[in-house]
Enzyme design. Structure first.
Site, short mmCIF file in Angstrom:
data_model
loop_
_atom_site.label_atom_id
_atom_site.label_comp_id
_atom_site.label_asym_id
_atom_site.label_seq_id
_atom_site.Cartn_x
_atom_site.Cartn_y
_atom_site.Cartn_z
N CYS A 120 -6.63 -42.56 -62.40
CA CYS A 120 -5.81 -43.52 -61.66
C CYS A 120 -5.73 -44.79 -62.49
O CYS A 120 -6.49 -44.95 -63.45
CB CYS A 120 -6.44 -43.79 -60.29
SG CYS A 120 -5.32 -44.66 -59.15
N LYS A 195 -4.97 -37.93 -49.31
CA LYS A 195 -5.66 -39.22 -49.40
C LYS A 195 -4.95 -40.22 -48.51
O LYS A 195 -3.78 -40.54 -48.72
CB LYS A 195 -5.69 -39.71 -50.85
CG LYS A 195 -6.42 -41.04 -51.03
CD LYS A 195 -6.45 -41.43 -52.50
CE LYS A 195 -7.14 -42.77 -52.71
NZ LYS A 195 -7.17 -43.16 -54.14
N ARG A 217 -1.42 -50.26 -50.22
CA ARG A 217 -1.12 -48.98 -50.86
C ARG A 217 -0.45 -48.00 -49.90
O ARG A 217 -0.42 -46.80 -50.15
CB ARG A 217 -2.40 -48.39 -51.44
CG ARG A 217 -2.98 -49.26 -52.55
CD ARG A 217 -4.23 -48.65 -53.15
NE ARG A 217 -4.66 -49.48 -54.28
CZ ARG A 217 -5.92 -49.82 -54.53
NH1 ARG A 217 -6.88 -49.39 -53.74
NH2 ARG A 217 -6.22 -50.58 -55.56
N LYS A 248 -9.67 -37.16 -48.42
CA LYS A 248 -10.32 -38.46 -48.51
C LYS A 248 -9.66 -39.43 -47.55
O LYS A 248 -8.43 -39.53 -47.58
CB LYS A 248 -10.21 -38.99 -49.95
CG LYS A 248 -10.86 -40.35 -50.16
CD LYS A 248 -10.66 -40.84 -51.59
CE LYS A 248 -11.32 -42.21 -51.78
NZ LYS A 248 -11.10 -42.75 -53.14
#
Length: 324
Positions: A120, A195, A217, A248
């Protein structure tokens, strides 16, 4: 009063009986330990919001990697804190970046330990987002090129598994293509397939120094309210040749773990994230809970929900319990 012939308590009568009929098992082999590698020398800085977890320079990372291996934990996952950050996160894909150097050091010292790398850009960008910013948002396709370069640099440094966590569309395919084209077709991809844009990540952002400098995000991480979207995300990554799927966070998403386990046959990873870890540590410090029992029950719950592997900051403590 007449009882039925079957009495459930018969099989709970003593510890030996309970162990004999236990349905779910947590093993040291199920654990993956996260580590934060910081640029510099002689750095071992405890993360205030994550007691027992440290930002560490490479020599301390190597020492802890030896400890992790001695406990029987099979793998670590690495996150980096570079010397400098910039708009496009150049340290993330530099051949001499902090993670690339950390991989080499660990593999030289503990070659049997499996090294997984987080792929990332958020730890390396000065704005804290997971990709290239255009018009105030992350540009998906421009980011794919950098993520692919980052994964390739990790493989060249000796990583055993690469784990893209950015949530860009198409990143698994981009990484698979570049790895295969450079003779790394044997390197598996552990995709952060599902996620969520979660408040449970707060302490991690202290650890990785990756708090976004503007906005959030939610344009690329998933809405916590959505369930069916998780199936679409996982299916896309399966089509793009992911080798592992991850959910996650884990604790508030056990239903999603079960859903993904029932629909896909790839190994499933649960990320027991920083906020989940910190809540247990904080409550234990207050004397409100039995830390060891709550830790083990939490990890067992993730296994029962369907996780094959668990990334957890509790890994060392849990391994010590399991090794008794």
């Amino acid at each position: 009063m007449f009882f039925p012939e079957y009495r459930a308590r018969r099989l709970r009568r003593n510890d030996t009986m309970r162990r004999m009929v236990r349905e779910t098992h947590l093993r040291v082999d199920d654990l993956i330990y996260p580590m934060f590698s910081a640029f510099g020398k002689n750095i071992k800085k405890e993360i205030v919001s994550m007691p027992g977890i440290f930002q560490q320079s490479i020599e301390h990372i190597v020492a802890e990697a030896r400890e992790v291996h001695a406990l029987g934990i099979p793998a670590v996952i690495l996150f980096g804190i570079p010397e400098t950050k910039d708009a496009v996160g150049q340290d993330a894909y530099s051949e001499t970046g902090i993670i690339q150097e950390t991989i080499r050091a660990i593999k030289a010292a503990v070659p049997e330990l499996t090294v997984i790398t987080d792929v990332c850009l958020c730890e390396y960008t000065d704005h804290g987002h997971c990709g290239v910013i255009k018009n105030g948002d992350v540009d998906n396709d421009a980011t794919l090129q950098l993520l692919a370069a980052e994964a390739l640099s990790h493989a060249r440094a000796g990583a055993d598994i690469v784990a893209p966590s950015d949530m860009m569309d198409g990143r698994v395919a981009a990484i698979r293509e570049i790895l295969d084209a450079n003779d790394f077709s044997h390197i598996p991809i552990m995709s952060y397939a599902v996620k969520y844009a979660s408040a449970y990540y707060g302490p991690f952002r202290d650890a990785a120094e990756s708090t976004p400098q503007f906005g959030d995000r939610r344009s690329y991480q998933m809405d916590p309210a959505n369930r069916r979207e998780a199936f679409r995300e996982a299916a896309l990554d399966v089509q793009e040749c992911a080798d592992f799927l991850m959910v996650k966070p884990a604790l508030a998403y056990l239903d999603i773990l079960r859903d993904i386990k029932e629909r896909f046959d790839l190994p499933l990873v649960a990320y027991n994230v920083s906020g989940e870890y910190s809540m247990i540590k904080a409550a234990a410090a207050k004397g409100w809970i039995d830390e060891e029992r709550v830790m083990m029950e939490t990890l067992l719950g993730m296994k029962r929900a369907g996780a094959d592997l668990i990334i957890t900051y509790h890994a060392k403590d849990a391994a010590k319990v399991l090794n008794r």
